[in-house]
Scaffold this motif. Structure first.
Motif, PDB file in Angstrom:
ATOM      1  N   LEU A 194      64.226  66.087  -8.960  1.00  0.00           N
ATOM      2  CA  LEU A 194      64.101  64.686  -9.372  1.00  0.00           C
ATOM      3  C   LEU A 194      62.949  63.999  -8.643  1.00  0.00           C
ATOM      4  O   LEU A 194      62.174  63.244  -9.250  1.00  0.00           O
ATOM      5  N   VAL A 195      62.843  64.241  -7.342  1.00  0.00           N
ATOM      6  CA  VAL A 195      61.729  63.679  -6.571  1.00  0.00           C
ATOM      7  C   VAL A 195      60.402  64.183  -7.126  1.00  0.00           C
ATOM      8  O   VAL A 195      59.445  63.414  -7.306  1.00  0.00           O
ATOM      9  N   THR A 196      60.340  65.478  -7.424  1.00  0.00           N
ATOM     10  CA  THR A 196      59.117  66.067  -7.968  1.00  0.00           C
ATOM     11  C   THR A 196      58.772  65.463  -9.324  1.00  0.00           C
ATOM     12  O   THR A 196      57.606  65.153  -9.598  1.00  0.00           O
ATOM     13  N   ALA A 197      59.775  65.286 -10.183  1.00  0.00           N
ATOM     14  CA  ALA A 197      59.526  64.741 -11.511  1.00  0.00           C
ATOM     15  C   ALA A 197      58.942  63.331 -11.429  1.00  0.00           C
ATOM     16  O   ALA A 197      57.997  62.994 -12.161  1.00  0.00           O
ATOM     17  N   GLU A 198      59.491  62.496 -10.552  1.00  0.00           N
ATOM     18  CA  GLU A 198      58.983  61.120 -10.450  1.00  0.00           C
ATOM     19  C   GLU A 198      57.580  61.071  -9.855  1.00  0.00           C
ATOM     20  O   GLU A 198      56.683  60.428 -10.405  1.00  0.00           O
ATOM     21  N   MET A 252      59.555  69.200   3.573  1.00  0.00           N
ATOM     22  CA  MET A 252      60.474  68.495   2.678  1.00  0.00           C
ATOM     23  C   MET A 252      61.008  67.214   3.301  1.00  0.00           C
ATOM     24  O   MET A 252      61.209  66.213   2.606  1.00  0.00           O
ATOM     25  N   LEU A 253      61.254  67.200   4.611  1.00  0.00           N
ATOM     26  CA  LEU A 253      61.680  65.964   5.268  1.00  0.00           C
ATOM     27  C   LEU A 253      60.606  64.894   5.118  1.00  0.00           C
ATOM     28  O   LEU A 253      60.914  63.722   4.838  1.00  0.00           O
ATOM     29  N   LEU A 254      59.350  65.284   5.278  1.00  0.00           N
ATOM     30  CA  LEU A 254      58.247  64.339   5.082  1.00  0.00           C
ATOM     31  C   LEU A 254      58.134  63.930   3.620  1.00  0.00           C
ATOM     32  O   LEU A 254      57.825  62.778   3.302  1.00  0.00           O
ATOM     33  N   GLU A 255      58.418  64.859   2.715  1.00  0.00           N
ATOM     34  CA  GLU A 255      58.335  64.547   1.287  1.00  0.00           C
ATOM     35  C   GLU A 255      59.403  63.541   0.872  1.00  0.00           C
ATOM     36  O   GLU A 255      59.117  62.587   0.131  1.00  0.00           O
ATOM     37  N   PHE A 256      60.632  63.717   1.332  1.00  0.00           N
ATOM     38  CA  PHE A 256      61.688  62.740   1.030  1.00  0.00           C
ATOM     39  C   PHE A 256      61.343  61.367   1.600  1.00  0.00           C
ATOM     40  O   PHE A 256      61.564  60.339   0.950  1.00  0.00           O
TER      41      PHE A 256
END
Length: 474
Positions: free
Chosen positions: A83-87, A380-384
């Motif tokens: 979902l994060v990637t899609a947005e 991934m922590l930085l990505e979130f």
């Protein structure tokens, strides 16, 4: 391309809102864009490539927990990541993906650090595929188990697959479709042949008595088999209508991935008595022989070879276009973004990960997976954090796909998988801590070295005319 001729993906933001800057590939050549179906299978290979390597989950914790893990884990990890990637991929559709997101959220230092963490984890992941391939092939050709023959095989497999990537991304995409179908065929067959032999009580086993559960291996296996959903975002600048294509591709690839794990594990674990110590990498081939015969075992061996080709090509494409995107953003010297005159592929971006992966590939498969997971967890922590901060920093930006949750809901969505990331990092071996710390120090030093090179003009860097880019994307 001159410094002022910076292309940009079309996207529309509301007035008075900061605008995403997403440099696109060199427009001087009209390379064919990726369509929906090839993108689905590239994502499938970025994430999975089939259940090869999933056997260790049963060996570590028994059938019940392994099956539940592959049923539940996608919802607490894969879905939030997708979902994060899609947005973000549809809001910032440029080569570089998550590097752009961290850069827009927190600045170039964090963008560079994100790029280093993700690239290092991707290169380690890339190195694991020839190793995994040989773990299956050695069952037929034991000479490849160790020593010089194994090293030579790893070298030639890596170089051959890298050359295929050099031929073009559209070729990689349609090849992935064919490879995906062919590599999954033996698992569909072993599932069908298992049905008459299934004893459902075997699914309830928590493992053989006296066999200690290896939680580190169990969670690392789940994590390694179901992550990297965001890797395809680095190809956004090469995708046809990414704002519409990415959400559809992620959803479709998610269904294919989950089914490809759960059904073969249900079939095989229910069809044969549990010998937990045998459930290691490559055991599916032996199961094929026991359940259907040697003909399916050989097909399974061929399937892993085909799967490794798809995995390697998809991962290398992500690495190459991430490097290209970082060069277009000025985080790397311009030479890293050089494209082939014949195929318009970023040949330097292909060469660098290949050479590094060759060195890493001489580690064991388990050590590679642990290193991949730790570095990927940091990224991934930085990505979130970037995702949440961009929602707050740019609340009015038009997002072609928007996760349908308010900020508190988004925090909860990201918090649950973040807890798992912290756990994966906590249970890592001491060697992984040391290696990851050294690589992080190197990544930080690399950023400041690049900044120093810019001041001294030692290398030619891409420079983005911010006003011109903003005008182009309105």
């Amino acid at each position: 391309m001159t410094a002022t001729e910076i292309p940009s993906s079309s996207q529309h933001l509301l007035e008075n809102e900061e605008k995403p800057t997403t440099p696109n590939p060199n427009p001087t050549k009209n390379s064919k864009k990726l369509a929906l179906v090839p993108l689905i299978f590239i994502i499938f290979f970025e994430v999975s490539g089939g259940p090869y390597g999933a056997e260790a989950a049963i060996g570590a914790a028994g059938p019940l927990l392994a099956i539940l893990g592959f049923l539940i884990f996608p919802f607490i990890w894969s879905v939030p990541e997708a979902l994060v990637t899609a947005e973000l991929a549809t809001t910032f559709p440029g080569n570089g993906g998550f590097v752009i997101w961290a850069d827009k959220a927190f600045g170039p230092f964090w963008g560079s650090l994100m790029g280093s963490w993700k690239l290092l984890s991707a290169v380690c992941n890339l190195a694991s595929y020839p190793v995994l391939c040989l773990d299956y092939i050695k069952l037929i050709y034991p000479i490849l188990d160790s020593g010089l023959p194994r090293y030579i095989a790893i070298f030639f497999i890596s170089m051959f697959l890298s050359f295929l990537n050099y031929l073009g991304l559209s070729i990689v995409g349609y090849t992935a479709v064919v490879l995906g179908v062919l590599s999954l065929c033996p698992f569909w067959l072993i599932t069908l042949f298992s049905i008459p032999k299934i004893d459902p009580s075997r699914w309830l086993s928590l493992g053989q008595k006296g066999v200690k559960k290896d939680w580190n291996l169990f969670f690392n296996t789940l994590f390694w088999n179901l992550n990297f959903w965001d890797n395809a975002s680095t190809l956004a600048g090469e995708v046809e209508q990414p704002q519409k294509t990415f959400p559809k591709a992620l959803f479709s690839a998610g269904i294919v991935t989950c089914i490809s794990y759960v059904l073969p594990l249900l079939g095989t674990s229910g069809a044969v008595p549990l010998e937990q110590g045998e459930w290691t990498d490559g055991y599916f081939a032996n199961l094929a022989s026991m359940i259907a015969g040697n003909w399916l075992k050989y097909w399974m061996e061929l399937g892993i070879v085909l799967s490794v080709i798809g995995l390697y090509e998809a991962q290398l494409s992500s690495c190459a276009y991430q490097i290209l995107g970082m060069a277009e953003m000025g985080l790397l010297p311009r030479v890293f973004g050089v494209r082939s005159e014949w195929f318009n592929t970023p040949w330097v971006g292909i060469l660098v990960p290949t050479l590094v992966a060759l060195v890493v590939s001489y580690m064991t498969f388990t050590d590679i997976v642990s290193s991949v997971n730790f570095l990927y967890s940091l990224g991934m922590l930085l990505e979130f954090a970037s995702f949440l901060w961009l929602r707050r920093k740019m609340p009015k930006a038009k997002r072609p796909y928007r996760v349908p949750l308010s900020m508190p809901g988004l925090v909860v969505m990201c918090f649950i998988p973040s807890c798992f990331l912290v756990y994966v990092m906590f249970v890592a071996h001491r060697t992984v801590y040391i290696v990851s710390a050294m690589l992080t120090v190197f990544a930080i030093a690399w950023y400041f070295f690049m900044e120093f090179c810019k001041t001294k003009m030692w290398f030619d860097f891409q420079t983005v005319d911010q006003d011109k880019v903003d005008d182009e994307i309105i």
